[in-house]
Design a protein around this motif. Sequence first.
Motif, PDB file in Angstrom:
ATOM      1  N   GLN A  95       0.795  -1.151  -0.011  1.00 11.60           N
ATOM      2  CA  GLN A  95      -0.008   0.059  -0.135  1.00 11.60           C
ATOM      3  C   GLN A  95       0.813   1.429  -0.010  1.00 11.60           C
ATOM      4  N   LEU A  96       2.154   1.090   0.565  1.00 10.22           N
ATOM      5  CA  LEU A  96       2.742   2.345   0.732  1.00 10.22           C
ATOM      6  C   LEU A  96       3.118   3.113  -0.811  1.00 10.22           C
ATOM      7  N   PRO A  97       3.527   2.159  -1.785  1.00 12.88           N
ATOM      8  CA  PRO A  97       3.889   3.239  -2.826  1.00 12.88           C
ATOM      9  C   PRO A  97       2.689   3.813  -3.373  1.00 12.88           C
ATOM     10  N   SER A  98       1.336   3.611  -3.256  1.00 10.49           N
ATOM     11  CA  SER A  98       0.421   4.470  -3.693  1.00 10.49           C
ATOM     12  C   SER A  98       0.331   5.692  -2.767  1.00 10.49           C
ATOM     13  N   THR A  99       0.716   5.660  -1.601  1.00 12.40           N
ATOM     14  CA  THR A  99       0.343   6.742  -0.622  1.00 12.40           C
ATOM     15  C   THR A  99       1.555   7.979  -1.006  1.00 12.40           C
ATOM     16  N   VAL A 100       2.984   7.281  -1.422  1.00  6.59           N
ATOM     17  CA  VAL A 100       3.760   7.993  -1.554  1.00  6.59           C
ATOM     18  C   VAL A 100       3.775   8.774  -3.036  1.00  6.59           C
ATOM     19  N   MET A 101       2.968   8.118  -3.989  1.00  6.17           N
ATOM     20  CA  MET A 101       2.607   8.672  -5.111  1.00  6.17           C
ATOM     21  C   MET A 101       1.774   9.673  -4.906  1.00  6.17           C
ATOM     22  N   LEU A 102       0.639   9.721  -4.182  1.00  9.82           N
ATOM     23  CA  LEU A 102      -0.332  10.863  -3.682  1.00  9.82           C
ATOM     24  C   LEU A 102       0.657  12.012  -3.250  1.00  9.82           C
ATOM     25  N   ALA A 103       1.060  11.512  -2.339  1.00  7.30           N
ATOM     26  CA  ALA A 103       1.883  12.649  -1.502  1.00  7.30           C
ATOM     27  C   ALA A 103       2.886  13.391  -2.370  1.00  7.30           C
ATOM     28  N   MET A 104       3.448  12.882  -3.351  1.00 10.12           N
ATOM     29  CA  MET A 104       4.556  13.520  -4.242  1.00 10.12           C
ATOM     30  C   MET A 104       3.640  14.249  -5.236  1.00 10.12           C
ATOM     31  N   SER A 105       2.451  13.838  -5.418  1.00 10.00           N
ATOM     32  CA  SER A 105       1.553  14.481  -6.470  1.00 10.00           C
ATOM     33  C   SER A 105       1.294  15.847  -5.780  1.00 10.00           C
ATOM     34  N   LEU A 245       2.082  12.546   4.013  1.00 10.11           N
ATOM     35  CA  LEU A 245       2.263  11.055   3.909  1.00 10.11           C
ATOM     36  C   LEU A 245       0.964  10.712   5.125  1.00 10.11           C
ATOM     37  N   GLY A 246       1.350  11.416   6.125  1.00 14.54           N
ATOM     38  CA  GLY A 246       0.186  10.867   7.138  1.00 14.54           C
ATOM     39  C   GLY A 246      -1.077  11.729   6.945  1.00 14.54           C
ATOM     40  N   GLY A 247      -0.948  12.787   6.065  1.00 12.23           N
ATOM     41  CA  GLY A 247      -2.599  13.373   5.968  1.00 12.23           C
ATOM     42  C   GLY A 247      -3.364  12.870   4.764  1.00 12.23           C
ATOM     43  N   ALA A 248      -2.709  11.960   4.253  1.00 17.01           N
ATOM     44  CA  ALA A 248      -3.184  11.246   3.170  1.00 17.01           C
ATOM     45  C   ALA A 248      -4.388  10.247   3.576  1.00 17.01           C
ATOM     46  N   THR A 249      -4.757  10.060   4.843  1.00 18.95           N
ATOM     47  CA  THR A 249      -5.588   9.421   5.235  1.00 18.95           C
ATOM     48  C   THR A 249      -7.088   9.699   4.874  1.00 18.95           C
ATOM     49  N   ILE A 250      -7.258  10.902   5.185  1.00 20.03           N
ATOM     50  CA  ILE A 250      -8.757  11.414   4.739  1.00 20.03           C
ATOM     51  C   ILE A 250      -8.729  11.205   3.234  1.00 20.03           C
ATOM     52  N   VAL A 251      -7.941  11.808   2.451  1.00 19.83           N
ATOM     53  CA  VAL A 251      -8.193  11.793   1.219  1.00 19.83           C
ATOM     54  C   VAL A 251      -8.223  10.483   0.712  1.00 19.83           C
ATOM     55  N   GLY A 261      -3.065   5.009   4.671  1.00 20.95           N
ATOM     56  CA  GLY A 261      -3.895   5.817   5.314  1.00 20.95           C
ATOM     57  C   GLY A 261      -5.269   4.882   5.587  1.00 20.95           C
ATOM     58  N   ARG A 262      -5.565   4.608   4.328  1.00 23.53           N
ATOM     59  CA  ARG A 262      -6.912   3.779   4.147  1.00 23.53           C
ATOM     60  C   ARG A 262      -6.992   2.537   4.818  1.00 23.53           C
ATOM     61  N   LEU A 263      -5.660   1.888   4.764  1.00 22.31           N
ATOM     62  CA  LEU A 263      -5.345   0.727   5.390  1.00 22.31           C
ATOM     63  C   LEU A 263      -5.468   0.948   6.903  1.00 22.31           C
ATOM     64  N   ALA A 264      -5.024   1.921   7.381  1.00 17.54           N
ATOM     65  CA  ALA A 264      -5.178   2.156   9.011  1.00 17.54           C
ATOM     66  C   ALA A 264      -6.479   2.491   9.250  1.00 17.54           C
ATOM     67  N   VAL A 265      -7.368   3.241   8.654  1.00 24.23           N
ATOM     68  CA  VAL A 265      -8.748   3.241   9.007  1.00 24.23           C
ATOM     69  C   VAL A 265      -9.590   1.926   8.946  1.00 24.23           C
ATOM     70  N   GLN A 266      -9.315   1.097   7.903  1.00 21.43           N
ATOM     71  CA  GLN A 266     -10.103  -0.185   7.780  1.00 21.43           C
ATOM     72  C   GLN A 266      -9.459  -1.013   8.991  1.00 21.43           C
ATOM     73  N   SER A 267      -8.409  -0.983   9.336  1.00 20.99           N
ATOM     74  CA  SER A 267      -7.843  -1.777  10.485  1.00 20.99           C
ATOM     75  C   SER A 267      -8.263  -1.343  11.853  1.00 20.99           C
ATOM     76  N   ILE A 268      -8.730  -0.115  12.035  1.00 22.19           N
ATOM     77  CA  ILE A 268      -9.014   0.592  13.133  1.00 22.19           C
ATOM     78  C   ILE A 268     -10.483  -0.285  13.311  1.00 22.19           C
ATOM     79  N   THR A 283       4.536   4.749   9.589  1.00 21.90           N
ATOM     80  CA  THR A 283       4.466   6.162   9.269  1.00 21.90           C
ATOM     81  C   THR A 283       5.241   7.059  10.264  1.00 21.90           C
ATOM     82  N   ALA A 284       5.365   6.695  11.425  1.00 18.38           N
ATOM     83  CA  ALA A 284       6.327   7.399  12.260  1.00 18.38           C
ATOM     84  C   ALA A 284       7.770   7.386  12.009  1.00 18.38           C
ATOM     85  N   ALA A 285       8.309   6.194  11.439  1.00 18.88           N
ATOM     86  CA  ALA A 285       9.657   6.017  10.943  1.00 18.88           C
ATOM     87  C   ALA A 285       9.989   6.890   9.768  1.00 18.88           C
ATOM     88  N   ILE A 286       8.828   6.992   8.987  1.00 22.25           N
ATOM     89  CA  ILE A 286       9.037   7.768   7.753  1.00 22.25           C
ATOM     90  C   ILE A 286       9.040   9.020   8.217  1.00 22.25           C
TER      91      ILE A 286
END
Length: 308
Positions: A95-105, A245-251, A261-268, A283-286
């Motif tokens: 899932q991380l590459p999708s979030t990184v791509m979104l954050a870079m965009s 990267l952290g703010g991508a959760t809502i988007v 981000g979505r993975l975290a929400v679904q897991s919760i 996420t904290a490590a990044i």
Amino acid sequence: MFNYLLRRILTSILVLFGVSVLVFSVIHLVPGDVTMAILGRQKVTEEKVAALREQLGLNDPLYVQYGRYLSNALRGDLGTSIRTNQSVSEAIAEQLPSTVMLAMSALIVALSIGAVLGLLAALRHGSWVDTLVMGLSVSGLSIPTFWMGLLLILFFSVRLKLFPSISNGSSFADLFLPALTLGLPEAAVVARMVRASMLDVLNKEYITTARAKGLPERWVILKHAVRNALIPVVTFLGLQMAYLLGGATIVETMFARQGIGRLAVQSIFNRDYPMVQGVVLVTAAIYVLINTLTDITYGFLNPKIRLK
């Protein structure tokens, strides 16, 4: 310089250690029993619960459990999902590459829109252009991300039907609305920073000297002013990359887009504690890694920082 690098690396290790302790503690303070989440609604007996707790090592003292968790994490093993039985590390890596791509965009959106608006405001200081840009920046900072996303979906997807409201790919059409939603608030911050930095640079003596030499105004702005005005902005964007990267959760949730981000929400919602723990730790490590690299880079650029 070696001492500066050593201090930054040791500080980062201590921060990550503190984050791992905090995440581990919070997960174990959450109401409910992880064994009940795994066993579900099937007929549960005390024998099954006791056997599963023994299998998972939940009967051990917390410090033993944490030591085992930390040892596994250092080897890249963040546990196994209690819902899918998939390795947490593998799920995050998918899932991380999708979030990184979104954050870079989103970062590209923030820099391109914010820098242009900030330069226009600085070059037209005190005019209606300056007032308009500052008004737009305040609006961009004031509108919540989820509301911004809904407005963009309503305009571009529902009314104009130009872009999909569900983003699953990496094409321009799939990334446009999510990147715009995540990047516009940052563009507002960049615009204000560029404007303030540009106004400060335009009052420097070397700008006055360049103009006194008869250099064309366009050359003075592009060659001398803009390049120096963007230095603090570049440092700021390095820090914001971790925030994005952290703010991508809502988007990601709004646009049904895959990502950590979505993975975290679904897991919760699924009470998948190992997955939540792994996503937060990664996420904290990044975040710590990007902040450390930014500090080190700035230390190379500014020797005064290394001496402090």
